[in-house]
Design an enzyme around this catalytic site. Structure first.
Site, PDB file in Angstrom:
ATOM      1  N   THR A  22       0.786  -1.281   0.092  1.00  0.00           N
ATOM      2  CA  THR A  22       0.084  -0.010   0.150  1.00  0.00           C
ATOM      3  C   THR A  22       0.927   1.258  -0.046  1.00  0.00           C
ATOM      4  O   THR A  22       0.258   2.383  -0.516  1.00  0.00           O
ATOM      5  CB  THR A  22      -0.965  -0.140   1.320  1.00  0.00           C
ATOM      6  OG1 THR A  22      -1.687  -1.165   1.129  1.00  0.00           O
ATOM      7  CG2 THR A  22      -1.633   1.370   1.442  1.00  0.00           C
ATOM      8  N   TYR A  36      -7.789   0.316  -3.632  1.00  0.00           N
ATOM      9  CA  TYR A  36      -6.633   1.028  -4.160  1.00  0.00           C
ATOM     10  C   TYR A  36      -5.901  -0.033  -4.825  1.00  0.00           C
ATOM     11  O   TYR A  36      -6.043  -1.089  -4.813  1.00  0.00           O
ATOM     12  CB  TYR A  36      -5.952   1.841  -3.112  1.00  0.00           C
ATOM     13  CG  TYR A  36      -5.434   0.889  -2.056  1.00  0.00           C
ATOM     14  CD1 TYR A  36      -4.278   0.137  -1.899  1.00  0.00           C
ATOM     15  CD2 TYR A  36      -6.114   1.196  -0.974  1.00  0.00           C
ATOM     16  CE1 TYR A  36      -4.055  -0.307  -0.778  1.00  0.00           C
ATOM     17  CE2 TYR A  36      -5.767   0.727   0.295  1.00  0.00           C
ATOM     18  CZ  TYR A  36      -4.761  -0.177   0.228  1.00  0.00           C
ATOM     19  OH  TYR A  36      -4.513  -0.923   1.583  1.00  0.00           O
ATOM     20  N   SER A  68       1.164  -7.719  -0.411  1.00  0.00           N
ATOM     21  CA  SER A  68       2.030  -8.565   0.282  1.00  0.00           C
ATOM     22  C   SER A  68       1.031  -9.954   0.391  1.00  0.00           C
ATOM     23  O   SER A  68       1.706 -10.920   0.815  1.00  0.00           O
ATOM     24  CB  SER A  68       2.314  -8.097   1.731  1.00  0.00           C
ATOM     25  OG  SER A  68       1.257  -7.917   2.364  1.00  0.00           O
ATOM     26  N   THR A 101       1.423  -4.454   4.283  1.00  0.00           N
ATOM     27  CA  THR A 101       1.393  -4.660   5.747  1.00  0.00           C
ATOM     28  C   THR A 101       0.671  -5.971   6.056  1.00  0.00           C
ATOM     29  O   THR A 101       0.619  -6.541   7.001  1.00  0.00           O
ATOM     30  CB  THR A 101       0.515  -3.568   6.259  1.00  0.00           C
ATOM     31  OG1 THR A 101      -0.732  -3.555   5.921  1.00  0.00           O
ATOM     32  CG2 THR A 101       1.232  -2.266   6.269  1.00  0.00           C
ATOM     33  N   ASP A 102      -0.204  -6.630   4.930  1.00  0.00           N
ATOM     34  CA  ASP A 102      -0.812  -7.805   5.119  1.00  0.00           C
ATOM     35  C   ASP A 102      -0.052  -9.086   5.774  1.00  0.00           C
ATOM     36  O   ASP A 102      -0.591  -9.727   6.712  1.00  0.00           O
ATOM     37  CB  ASP A 102      -1.683  -8.179   3.910  1.00  0.00           C
ATOM     38  CG  ASP A 102      -2.748  -7.300   3.702  1.00  0.00           C
ATOM     39  OD1 ASP A 102      -3.161  -6.319   4.298  1.00  0.00           O
ATOM     40  OD2 ASP A 102      -3.635  -7.578   2.785  1.00  0.00           O
ATOM     41  N   LYS A 174      -0.380  -7.708  12.930  1.00  0.00           N
ATOM     42  CA  LYS A 174      -1.138  -6.565  12.644  1.00  0.00           C
ATOM     43  C   LYS A 174      -2.529  -6.874  13.118  1.00  0.00           C
ATOM     44  O   LYS A 174      -3.118  -7.975  13.199  1.00  0.00           O
ATOM     45  CB  LYS A 174      -1.515  -6.922  10.904  1.00  0.00           C
ATOM     46  CG  LYS A 174      -2.222  -5.805  10.286  1.00  0.00           C
ATOM     47  CD  LYS A 174      -2.434  -5.944   9.003  1.00  0.00           C
ATOM     48  CE  LYS A 174      -3.211  -4.762   8.011  1.00  0.00           C
ATOM     49  NZ  LYS A 174      -3.042  -4.856   6.701  1.00  0.00           N
ATOM     50  N   GLU A 292       2.278 -26.340  26.238  1.00  0.00           N
ATOM     51  CA  GLU A 292       2.478 -27.893  26.015  1.00  0.00           C
ATOM     52  C   GLU A 292       1.486 -28.480  26.840  1.00  0.00           C
ATOM     53  O   GLU A 292       1.347 -28.014  27.935  1.00  0.00           O
ATOM     54  CB  GLU A 292       3.985 -28.240  26.252  1.00  0.00           C
ATOM     55  CG  GLU A 292       4.470 -29.454  25.420  1.00  0.00           C
ATOM     56  CD  GLU A 292       6.015 -29.648  25.826  1.00  0.00           C
ATOM     57  OE1 GLU A 292       6.829 -28.585  25.576  1.00  0.00           O
ATOM     58  OE2 GLU A 292       6.232 -30.605  26.724  1.00  0.00           O
TER      59      GLU A 292
HETATM   60  N1  DAS Z   1      -2.464  -4.013  -0.033  1.00  0.00           N
HETATM   61  C1  DAS Z   1      -2.067  -4.701   1.315  1.00  0.00           C
HETATM   62  C2  DAS Z   1      -0.631  -5.195   1.164  1.00  0.00           C
HETATM   63  O1  DAS Z   1       0.031  -5.286   0.073  1.00  0.00           O
HETATM   64  C3  DAS Z   1      -2.209  -4.041   2.479  1.00  0.00           C
HETATM   65  C4  DAS Z   1      -0.991  -2.807   2.779  1.00  0.00           C
HETATM   66  O2  DAS Z   1       0.104  -3.024   2.198  1.00  0.00           O
HETATM   67  O3  DAS Z   1      -1.310  -2.167   3.794  1.00  0.00           O
HETATM   68  O4  DAS Z   1      -0.429  -5.849   2.231  1.00  0.00           O
END
Ligand code: DAS
Length: 336
Positions: A22, A36, A68, A101-102, A174, A292
């Site tokens: 992103t 987006y 990601s 971020t994913d 996250k 465990e």
């Molecule tokens: N589009 C997602 C990614 O590439 C989300 C992000 O980057 O925030 O992981």
């Protein structure tokens, strides 16, 4: 809190590696923070932060350019190789990675286990696209470089910097689909923060990382298939069967609660172990450890401790790639 070396340092050379996400994306309007597209590159991101040139000497490389959720094992291995190659260069003082971020936490933890250097490695990204009102990417990248030039970032493993927080790749996850403070360490203290024009380090990671792990990517070309099966009420055995039939070498069960095994999951664990497939009990709960228990002896399963399912998958892939059996993996889950 200790703080030092907060000043820009033009003697330092930081290489920024772009992976996508992103931070390099844009939407059709400034008020749109979802839906987006990845329209830019690392160069587009850098153009938004000319101030980076006042912090250090900057080098760049576009290692990949994907969202990601499209990062696969091949991208992971290639990125790790490039990080190690750059860090082996005496002229390079640290690495910053821009990443979606994913799955950022998975990549960061993978690097935390396989980078062979004490030099700073900082992963960052953005929750809002570059076109958004109050886009967070530019400041996150600026802060990531500030952390990478700080002496306190040496020898502490891979760091994740977003929203003025500095967390260990081992612990950060996250926690929100859209908030800019989505990245939190839920079971341990964050390592530091940015504030008042300074990087403030407050803690160090206790578990082994980077140079102190047994993992060496020079010895492996591919990573084994490890899959995650989710636990829920009325769950059957078919996802375990499907993973086994698809060639999984390890199954991570994102179980309910403290890694509880339903009757179907016990059958799945038995099927897996009969075929030599590792079975790890993790939890779908956001915080707390999977401890465990007697079932680990009964079904020869491995407890994931405080690693969430997606990070348990990363550790299991690396363990299997290095020939670990169930007992060695148990030790790895305690050490890393
Ligand atoms: N589009 C997602 C990614 O590439 C989300 C992000 O980057 O925030 O992981």
């Amino acid at each position: 809190m200790r703080s030092s070396a907060n000043t820009p340092n033009m003697a330092r050379r930081i290489v920024i590696l772009g992976v996508g996400g992103t931070i390099a994306a844009s939407a059709s309007s400034a008020t749109k923070t979802h839906d987006y597209e990845l329209t830019g590159t690392l160069d587009t991101v850098l153009a938004q932060v000319p101030q980076l040139g006042e912090l250090a000497r900057i080098g760049t490389e576009q290692v990949a350019n994907v969202a990601s959720h499209e990062v696969d094992n091949a991208v992971l291995l290639h990125l790790a190789k490039r990080v190690n190659e750059h860090l082996a260069d005496p002229a390079v003082d640290g690495i910053v990675i821009t990443h979606g971020t994913d799955t950022l936490e998975e990549t960061a933890y993978f690097l935390h286990l396989v980078v062979k250097s004490d030099k700073p490695v900082v992963v960052t990204g953005a929750m809002r696209p570059s076109s958004a009102l109050s886009a967070d990417g530019p400041l996150n990248l600026y802060n990531a470089v500030r952390v990478a030039i700080h002496d306190g970032a040496r020898g502490v493993g891979v760091l994740v910097v977003l929203d003025e927080r500095v967390a260990s790749a081992r612990d950060v996850t996250k926690t929100h689909t859209s908030a800019t403070d989505a990245f939190r360490a839920l079971d341990s203290p964050e390592l530091g923060a940015l504030g008042g024009g300074k990087v403030l380090f407050a803690a160090s990671p206790l578990r082994k990382h980077t140079r102190d792990t047994c993992f060496d990517l020079q010895a492996i070309q591919t990573l084994p298939q490890v899959d995650i099966v989710y636990g829920y009420q009325n769950g059957g055995t078919f996802f375990f069967k499907a993973a086994i039939e698809a060639g999984s070498r390890g199954i991570i069960f994102a179980a309910t609660g403290n890694g509880s095994l339903s009757e179907a999951a016990k059958a799945g664990a038995l099927m897996a172990r009969e075929r030599g497939i590792v079975f790890v009990r993790a939890s779908r709960v956001a915080a707390g450890a999977v401890c465990e228990c007697a079932d680990d002896a009964r079904y020869d399963t491995v407890a994931a401790g405080t690693l969430n399912p997606q990070k348990a998958r990363v550790l299991t892939m690396l363990g299997l790639a290095h020939g670990m059996d169930t007992s060695a993996l148990r030790h790895a889950f305690e050490s890393y």
